[in-house]
Enzyme design. Structure first.
Site, PDB file in Angstrom:
ATOM      1  N   GLY A   9       9.204   6.898   3.204  1.00  0.00           N
ATOM      2  CA  GLY A   9      10.540   6.934   2.612  1.00  0.00           C
ATOM      3  C   GLY A   9      11.067   5.556   2.256  1.00  0.00           C
ATOM      4  N   GLY A  66      14.147   4.771   1.265  1.00  0.00           N
ATOM      5  CA  GLY A  66      15.617   4.757   1.253  1.00  0.00           C
ATOM      6  C   GLY A  66      16.141   3.500   1.934  1.00  0.00           C
ATOM      7  N   PHE A  67      17.396   3.543   2.335  1.00  0.00           N
ATOM      8  CA  PHE A  67      17.995   2.360   2.964  1.00  0.00           C
ATOM      9  C   PHE A  67      17.223   1.926   4.217  1.00  0.00           C
ATOM     10  CE2 PHE A  67      21.876   3.886   0.698  1.00  0.00           C
ATOM     11  CZ  PHE A  67      22.099   2.741  -0.032  1.00  0.00           C
ATOM     12  N   VAL A 110       4.936  13.414   1.238  1.00  0.00           N
ATOM     13  CA  VAL A 110       4.214  13.558   2.498  1.00  0.00           C
ATOM     14  C   VAL A 110       4.500  14.950   3.053  1.00  0.00           C
ATOM     15  CG1 VAL A 110       3.943  12.665   4.831  1.00  0.00           C
ATOM     16  CG2 VAL A 110       4.334  11.086   2.922  1.00  0.00           C
ATOM     17  N   GLU A 165      34.925  11.983  -3.863  1.00  0.00           N
ATOM     18  CA  GLU A 165      34.640  11.049  -4.959  1.00  0.00           C
ATOM     19  C   GLU A 165      34.296  11.782  -6.259  1.00  0.00           C
ATOM     20  OE1 GLU A 165      33.527   7.091  -2.395  1.00  0.00           O
ATOM     21  OE2 GLU A 165      31.845   8.282  -3.081  1.00  0.00           O
ATOM     22  N   ASP A 198      18.863   8.456   8.660  1.00  0.00           N
ATOM     23  CA  ASP A 198      19.445   9.803   8.727  1.00  0.00           C
ATOM     24  C   ASP A 198      18.623  10.793   9.542  1.00  0.00           C
ATOM     25  OD1 ASP A 198      21.494   9.005   7.106  1.00  0.00           O
ATOM     26  OD2 ASP A 198      21.063  10.395   5.462  1.00  0.00           O
ATOM     27  N   ALA A 201      24.572   5.202   5.367  1.00  0.00           N
ATOM     28  CA  ALA A 201      23.743   4.075   4.937  1.00  0.00           C
ATOM     29  C   ALA A 201      23.786   2.899   5.935  1.00  0.00           C
ATOM     30  CB  ALA A 201      24.173   3.619   3.547  1.00  0.00           C
TER      31      ALA A 201
END
Lengths: 438, 438
Positions: free
Chosen positions: A22, A24-25, A90, A181, A310, A327
């Site tokens: 992954g 991501g962050f 994966v 948002e 996460d 995040a």
């Protein structure tokens, strides 16, 4: 031991191999911090880019171009030597054989870090899953943008008042930061932009409805911020219904738990996420959709398998149900684990993770945001400036920063959003035929 | 007279209705010039945006974001009152009943202007049509970008040297401006960018081959420019094969008319275009894939039907086979026809169209372009600056100009291109299954 024929090739290395799942962050923070370590690093991701998720809703609402919030993983991690990127999903982990199985083959690891993040949680509602728009990935944001614009095009040619209503209305489910948002951005579109594009339509008829199950907005933030967000959204003419749940949605009409219904061709689902991890991990590690880790991010019941971000549920005194899926947690865990991992390689002691809460914020629209900084809570223009500043410095890549900033300046002064484009038409899943390239 | 049930609604108007098919250079130039006329204008396009085609190749080669070269038609034509946009593909014209038939219904017209441009011409080669990449529309450019990057990802994990070769090679067919510009941009990627992204691959092995049927490049320009382009492309390590045609392509190997073959997973087809118009027009008007018009853009054998731009073949002394299919011709015809049309409405005399050739140019890459201005022909850095300036002022929308310019400055000084993203994976037509959203 079984014979493996589909091993994914990487250049042989004398160092141990750490496989990270992954980009991501959490994943990229980890890989960056491992720069200079005596390890071979292999990063897997189904995409070749990192997504800056906090601005995804602006892509969906025609404020930003998709490429502006994405950064190629290979480019970003170029400075890290001994680094290999492999694009592929994966499927499973085999902790006994120390292998992962992916769509492009099998790979062995010495250390495995699961940083696969989260996915949309529909809480088992099949009809919502089939027909709602999630907002976790760039293609989903583009589908939503196209779909909304296609609905307005269709609204200009319909003679059926019920269809007209359904095409113009937009329903957002979930009063967390994403829901708030999106609702704010759509309110801005309705107020400043769409009436110019579609002078034939009466925009007083367009309803933007935000549904939230609990009795307030922004549950993760202070009451003050939740209340402010509600006021701001009302100024953008968003209809907010609290303590309300969706019970079903057929693509045209949503039924609610208060026995009413709302007509809308567009239901945006921002009501929940859950951890997202491959198969093959021990039962005892899986709880509530996440992986249980100890204070050092070690996955319960496995050896040399770690989880960060996460997907990891690290249960501490302050966070008995794990840290929030945010995040900043992911970034801090990625960096902290890199330090621990380097210590471990050298035979040193690891240190338990502790989360440094830097506060939270959400924007509602033009000049309107809310910020919680410990005991300090405020909203309005200053909050909005802070929100923009924090997001600009957080977005990865100087080029992206420049382009996002140019767009925001443009949007602000012209009351315009440049990207009202249907680049690829959205075709509902049930209408997709073999031959169609979407 | 038949009963029509699927009439597309527009607000009733006391003025005559002019229906324009296509929002390309010709169509939008016409609509803009009709501002203030006592007509109802309805524009049809299958997309809701205008595409700035001259920079499409930069989207395909990761230099620009797709949204930067597209501008929403509704926004662009907002200043024109009495204007209606309808998104939908037009299938047929019925000149007797004065109707058009589209995917969203039927519409009647008082005057019809066909500005549907051109489409890729495969000259009947079925295998090329099935497997090659055309470059006329934004989704095609995005498919090509994704496909090239997917090939490099696949190249990093293959153990088969033949597959490796085929994945890395790129074949471009057609030595006109598009072919030359794509080849140059790919040469730059190979030289400055891809080796950093894929340190595992040996880029000496990557071949970029440009095939051209005639004995020179840039046939529409001067010999001097053709020769310069050839020299520049060689500096970018492009292998140019003149007097060579593709006879077949199965997606992996292209066979040539000199009995050799080239392995490549990517064949970019830039070898020809042909007019693109709906069914139902008289036989006598159709010639060589275009519509024959007189000096006033009136389609042969029809009443109140006009054609402008690429699709129109206006045969004059200077242009016995019609004007070249170029943006400047389209723009000039759109504007000229608007003037003629307004005169006609007032009962005045129309004036025949005459083309004002402002020269032509092509860019090859960093600091390299060629320009023909009448008898003046030159190449190099100055030509490149002129090329950039002309394209920047031609692109529609100040926002787009700003974003394109920022990107160019960024690309130039960093030797980087920001958008090496596979946002939607390319799936070959024959592998597309029902469920897949591409």
């Amino acid at each position: 031991m079984e014979q493996i024929n589909d091993m994914i090739p990487v250049t042989p290395s004398p160092f141990p191999r750490i496989v990270v799942l992954g980009g991501g962050f959490a994943g990229i923070s980890l890989v960056k911090k491992l720069k200079g370590s005596r390890v071979q690093i292999v990063l897997f991701d189904r995409n070749n880019y990192h997504t800056f998720q906090p601005l995804l809703y602006q892509v969906a609402t025609a404020g930003l171009e998709p490429d502006s919030i994405a950064d190629p993983l290979r480019k970003q991690l170029e400075p890290v030597k001994n680094f290999y990127f492999r694009m592929g999903e994966v499927f499973a982990v085999d902790p006994n054989q120390k292998l992962i199985r992916t769509e492009i083959g099998t790979m062995s690891y010495d250390y495995l870090v699961i940083a696969t993040g989260s996915k949309t949680n529909y809480f088992g509602n099949e009809s919502v899953m089939q027909n709602a728009f999630p907002l976790k990935q760039i293609p989903q944001a583009l589908d939503l943008r196209s779909h909304i614009l296609q609905n307005f095009e269709a609204a200009t040619i319909t003679r059926d008042p019920i269809e007209l209503e359904s095409r113009m209305n937009i329903l957002i489910v979930g009063g967390g930061p994403t829901g708030v948002e999106v609702a704010g951005a759509l309110g801005e579109l309705k107020k400043n932009i769409l009436p110019n594009d579609y002078p034939e339509l009466e925009f007083e008829k367009m309803k933007i409805v935000l549904l939230e199950g609990s009795d307030r907005l922004l549950n993760g933030m202070s009451e003050h911020s939740g209340e402010k967000a509600l006021q701001y959204l009302k100024k953008f003419d968003v209809d907010i219904q609290l303590k309300t749940l969706v019970t079903g949605y057929d693509g045209h009409v949503a039924t609610l738990n208060n026995d009413t219904s709302i007509r809308s061709h567009t239901l945006i689902w921002a009501a929940g996420v859950q951890g997202n991890y491959p198969d093959g991990l021990p039962e005892e590690a899986q709880q509530g959709g996440r992986l249980i880790v100890d204070g050092y991010n070690r996955v319960k019941g496995c050896e040399d398998v770690y989880a960060i971000g996460d997907v990891a549920s690290m249960q501490t005194e302050d966070f008995p149900r794990g840290h929030p899926m945010l995040a900043p947690v992911a970034i801090q865990q990625g960096r902290h684990f890199a330090r621990n991992f380097k210590k471990m390689l050298k035979g040193g002691e690891m240190e338990p993770f502790s989360y440094h809460d830097k506060g939270s914020m959400a924007t509602i629209g033009r000049n309107k945001a809310v910020v919680d900084w410990g005991k300090l809570q405020f909203g309005g223009f200053i909050a909005w400036m802070i929100w923009m500043f924090v997001h600009l410095i957080s977005i990865i890549g100087f080029r992206n920063r420049l382009i996002v900033f140019s767009n925001w300046v443009w949007n602000y002064f012209t009351y315009d959003k440049g990207t009202r484009l249907i680049i690829r038409k959205f075709i509902p899943k049930n209408k997709l035929k073999t031959e169609e390239t979407v």
